[in-house]
Motif scaffolding. Sequence first.
Motif, PDB file in Angstrom:
ATOM      1  N   ALA A  15       0.981  -1.638  -0.281  1.00  0.00           N
ATOM      2  CA  ALA A  15       0.337  -0.203   0.089  1.00  0.00           C
ATOM      3  C   ALA A  15       0.878   1.645  -0.389  1.00  0.00           C
ATOM      4  CB  ALA A  15      -1.227  -0.213   1.183  1.00  0.00           C
ATOM      5  N   ALA A  16       1.992   1.151   0.763  1.00  0.00           N
ATOM      6  CA  ALA A  16       3.019   2.702   0.400  1.00  0.00           C
ATOM      7  C   ALA A  16       3.394   2.532  -0.268  1.00  0.00           C
ATOM      8  CB  ALA A  16       3.454   2.045   1.416  1.00  0.00           C
ATOM      9  N   GLY A  17       3.207   1.189  -1.319  1.00  0.00           N
ATOM     10  CA  GLY A  17       4.701   1.228  -2.132  1.00  0.00           C
ATOM     11  C   GLY A  17       6.165   1.999  -2.263  1.00  0.00           C
ATOM     12  N   ARG A  18       6.462   0.424  -0.942  1.00  0.00           N
ATOM     13  CA  ARG A  18       7.780   0.260  -0.580  1.00  0.00           C
ATOM     14  C   ARG A  18       8.327  -0.942  -0.262  1.00  0.00           C
ATOM     15  NH1 ARG A  18       5.925   4.263   2.216  1.00  0.00           N
ATOM     16  NH2 ARG A  18       6.319   3.844   4.779  1.00  0.00           N
ATOM     17  N   THR A  19       9.335  -0.866  -0.309  1.00  0.00           N
ATOM     18  CA  THR A  19       9.405  -2.520   0.740  1.00  0.00           C
ATOM     19  C   THR A  19       9.161  -2.887   2.064  1.00  0.00           C
ATOM     20  OG1 THR A  19      11.309  -2.604  -1.053  1.00  0.00           O
ATOM     21  CG2 THR A  19      11.825  -4.062   1.212  1.00  0.00           C
ATOM     22  N   THR A  23       5.820   3.540   9.115  1.00  0.00           N
ATOM     23  CA  THR A  23       6.163   4.920   8.717  1.00  0.00           C
ATOM     24  C   THR A  23       6.544   5.284   9.600  1.00  0.00           C
ATOM     25  OG1 THR A  23       3.988   4.926  10.529  1.00  0.00           O
ATOM     26  CG2 THR A  23       3.295   4.600   8.244  1.00  0.00           C
ATOM     27  N   GLN A  24       7.196   6.461   9.648  1.00  0.00           N
ATOM     28  CA  GLN A  24       8.074   7.060  10.978  1.00  0.00           C
ATOM     29  C   GLN A  24       7.440   7.375  12.180  1.00  0.00           C
ATOM     30  OE1 GLN A  24      11.596   8.326   9.888  1.00  0.00           O
ATOM     31  NE2 GLN A  24      11.159   7.961  12.782  1.00  0.00           N
ATOM     32  N   ALA A  25       6.235   7.810  12.248  1.00  0.00           N
ATOM     33  CA  ALA A  25       5.931   7.644  13.797  1.00  0.00           C
ATOM     34  C   ALA A  25       5.506   5.906  14.411  1.00  0.00           C
ATOM     35  CB  ALA A  25       3.735   8.070  13.500  1.00  0.00           C
ATOM     36  N   GLU A  26       5.619   4.852  13.293  1.00  0.00           N
ATOM     37  CA  GLU A  26       5.697   3.593  13.288  1.00  0.00           C
ATOM     38  C   GLU A  26       7.013   3.584  14.293  1.00  0.00           C
ATOM     39  OE1 GLU A  26       1.897   1.990  11.462  1.00  0.00           O
ATOM     40  OE2 GLU A  26       3.702   1.449  10.398  1.00  0.00           O
ATOM     41  N   MET A  27       7.585   3.780  13.657  1.00  0.00           N
ATOM     42  CA  MET A  27       9.057   3.017  14.200  1.00  0.00           C
ATOM     43  C   MET A  27      10.062   4.457  15.034  1.00  0.00           C
ATOM     44  SD  MET A  27      11.005   3.344  10.513  1.00  0.00           S
ATOM     45  CE  MET A  27      10.883   4.096   9.271  1.00  0.00           C
ATOM     46  N   ASP A  28       9.244   5.066  15.455  1.00  0.00           N
ATOM     47  CA  ASP A  28       9.203   6.184  16.120  1.00  0.00           C
ATOM     48  C   ASP A  28       8.507   5.720  17.806  1.00  0.00           C
ATOM     49  OD1 ASP A  28      10.616   7.809  15.142  1.00  0.00           O
ATOM     50  OD2 ASP A  28       8.878   9.490  15.556  1.00  0.00           O
ATOM     51  N   ALA A  29       7.628   4.685  17.648  1.00  0.00           N
ATOM     52  CA  ALA A  29       6.649   4.340  18.928  1.00  0.00           C
ATOM     53  C   ALA A  29       7.264   2.730  18.854  1.00  0.00           C
ATOM     54  CB  ALA A  29       5.122   3.535  18.170  1.00  0.00           C
ATOM     55  N   VAL A  30       7.915   1.708  18.342  1.00  0.00           N
ATOM     56  CA  VAL A  30       8.983   0.672  18.262  1.00  0.00           C
ATOM     57  C   VAL A  30       9.992   1.196  18.593  1.00  0.00           C
ATOM     58  CG1 VAL A  30      10.189  -0.981  16.570  1.00  0.00           C
ATOM     59  CG2 VAL A  30       7.613  -0.442  16.002  1.00  0.00           C
TER      60      VAL A  30
END
Length: 112
Positions: A15-19, A23-30
Motif C-alpha cells: 500500500a505504501a509502495g515500498r519495501t 511509517t516514521q511514527a510507527e518506527m518511533d513508537a517501536v
Amino acid sequence: MQFLVNVIDDGQAQAAGRTESGTQAEMDAVDAFNTRLGDAVVLAAGVSAPADATVVDARSGTTNTTPGPIVAADEYVAGFWVMDLPDAETALRVAAEASVACNRKIELRPIL
C-alpha cells in the motif's frame, strides 16, 4: 524463556509502495517500545520483502538456489524480536504491546 515475536505485514508495504512498511511514527513508537523493554530485547530487526529472498537447498550435495520466497503469501514476516521474558503470560502481554507499537499483527512463538 525466550520468544520469537514476528511482525506481520499484511499489505502495508504494498500500500505504501515500498519495501519497508513502517511509517516514521510507527518506527518511533517501536524505538520507544524497545527502549522501555531494555534488556528483555535480545535482538530486533526488520526483514526485507519476500521478493529479496533466495531459497538455498544443498541437501543433495549440490547447491540449488531459487530466487524468491519459499512460500508466496499475502502476509509475511517484516521484522522480528527475540525477547527474554519470564513466562508465556508476560510474552502475550508484551506481544499485544508490540502490536500496538508497530501497528501490525504479531506472531508469538516460544524458542525451543
